[in-house]
Design an enzyme around this catalytic site. Sequence first.
Site, PDB file in Angstrom:
ATOM      1  CB  CYS A   1      -0.933  -0.004   1.202  1.00 51.93           C
ATOM      2  SG  CYS A   1      -1.930   1.503   1.342  1.00 51.93           S
TER       3      CYS A   1
ATOM      4  NE  ARG B   1       2.679   0.735   3.445  1.00 51.35           N
ATOM      5  CZ  ARG B   1       3.860   0.125   3.508  1.00 51.35           C
ATOM      6  NH1 ARG B   1       4.306  -0.315   4.666  1.00 51.35           N
ATOM      7  NH2 ARG B   1       4.597  -0.041   2.415  1.00 51.35           N
TER       8      ARG B   1
ATOM      9  CD1 TRP C   1      -7.418   8.802  -1.562  1.00 48.67           C
ATOM     10  CD2 TRP C   1      -8.252   8.903   0.510  1.00 48.67           C
ATOM     11  NE1 TRP C   1      -6.435   9.286  -0.741  1.00 48.67           N
ATOM     12  CE2 TRP C   1      -6.917   9.356   0.532  1.00 48.67           C
ATOM     13  CE3 TRP C   1      -8.984   8.877   1.712  1.00 48.67           C
ATOM     14  CZ2 TRP C   1      -6.279   9.779   1.702  1.00 48.67           C
ATOM     15  CZ3 TRP C   1      -8.348   9.299   2.870  1.00 48.67           C
ATOM     16  CH2 TRP C   1      -7.019   9.753   2.855  1.00 48.67           C
TER      17      TRP C   1
ATOM     18  CD  GLU D   1      -6.026   1.985  -6.299  1.00 48.02           C
ATOM     19  OE1 GLU D   1      -6.394   3.010  -5.692  1.00 48.02           O
ATOM     20  OE2 GLU D   1      -6.173   0.837  -5.857  1.00 48.02           O
TER      21      GLU D   1
HETATM   22  N1  ARG Z   1      -6.857  -1.601  -6.920  1.00 45.66           N
HETATM   23  C1  ARG Z   1      -8.172  -1.847  -6.416  1.00 45.66           C
HETATM   24  C2  ARG Z   1      -9.201  -1.293  -7.387  1.00 45.66           C
HETATM   25  O1  ARG Z   1      -8.848  -0.684  -8.334  1.00 45.66           O
HETATM   26  C3  ARG Z   1      -8.381  -1.237  -5.037  1.00 45.66           C
HETATM   27  C4  ARG Z   1      -7.316  -1.543  -4.006  1.00 45.66           C
HETATM   28  C5  ARG Z   1      -7.345  -0.604  -2.832  1.00 45.66           C
HETATM   29  N2  ARG Z   1      -7.111   0.743  -3.245  1.00 45.66           N
HETATM   30  C6  ARG Z   1      -7.134   1.826  -2.435  1.00 45.66           C
HETATM   31  N3  ARG Z   1      -6.932   2.994  -2.982  1.00 45.66           N
HETATM   32  N4  ARG Z   1      -7.345   1.712  -1.145  1.00 45.66           N
HETATM   33  O2  ARG Z   1     -10.390  -1.402  -7.209  1.00 45.66           O
END
Ligand code: ARG
Length: 371
Positions: A75, A78, A246, A251
């Site tokens: 992560c 953090r 968030w 991602e």
């Molecule tokens: N990578 C995942 C997604 O795109 C989520 C993982 C957690 N991500 C976060 N920003 N807490 O759905």
Amino acid sequence: MKATETMDIAEKETLLAEAENFIRTYGREWGEPQADTERRWVEVQREIEATGTYTHTCAELEHGARMAWRHANRCIGRLFWKGLHVFDARGADSEADVFAALERHIEYATNGGEIRTAITIFKPARDGKAQVRIWNHQLLRYAGYASEEGVVGDPASAAFTQVCQRLGWRGEGTPFDLLPLVVQVREGEPRLSPLPEGLAREVPLAHPTCDLFHGFPVKWYAVPIISDMGLEIGGILYTAAPFNGWYMGTEIGARNLADDARYGLLPLVARNLGLDTGTNASLWKDRALVELNVAVLHSFRRDGVSIVDHHTAAQQFSTFRRNEEREGRETTGRWSWLIPPLSPATTDIFHSRFEDRELSPKYVYQQAPYL
Ligand code: ARG
């Protein structure tokens, strides 16, 4: 002595060691008077001797969940570990209780777009058996319907979507159908509950200046809430402990919508940008990626939904590392997960090395209950 009894003794020794380690670390980090820690440790030992397990106090549960985030090697976010809001849902005893707690979590985390990090912790495993399991990978996620011409929706959800259908769920069949919640209490049958209308916030995606999607409406949900991982604190395994941060833009823009094995939108985006997709050397994939990520960040900002770009997230991670160093702790990490998938070498994470050692408390993968 029977073999099973020998095993029980070994298991109890392990639990005692893990519990002691946690109780002492908790006491130290919390600045608890030494005498209080000793008293608590005696109490925990007695409970384990009498019942084979022990019960975390609310403060231990809260700090343990936060430590697990601090220890999450994959992560990048953090820095904010101390702000994790903990819902203690250990009293939830029926499927209805669990659904209610999950809906409260989604509502609290979404907060009208100003996303708050949170975790909801249900009963821990007892005698190696889960008391509560959430079958969803994330509380909010889009279905993936297998068809002759490939998957409609999110291919990553194909197996779970079939499970939902077997349980009687029928989606609309669009590429962005939110899946229902599926929970299991003890050895019972899994129960399914559609998300209440209006609970899940979603963001329609648009680029500030180009028509990237041209008639194919693309959106994403606001809050990523991982719901299939376990949380281990001091030898106790919480098998249902959904947590959220968030989004970091990449991602969505560089993975969920871009990966070939996910929505695979790069060719569409590149064509709409007028790029030459006939040759790798036009860098159409790279250029499409950048504009797709511009669209994600722009749209979340436009709608007032929290999101962080990968450059800012990497800077926040540096601050986290400095804070940890000041506390005399080494930052462990998994490099291949920490670098962002877009322009990784522009962040200093790329130029750093990390030890990928697992510390406890921690979030752990669990076997999917439906496999
Ligand atoms: N990578 C995942 C997604 O795109 C989520 C993982 C957690 N991500 C976060 N920003 N807490 O759905």
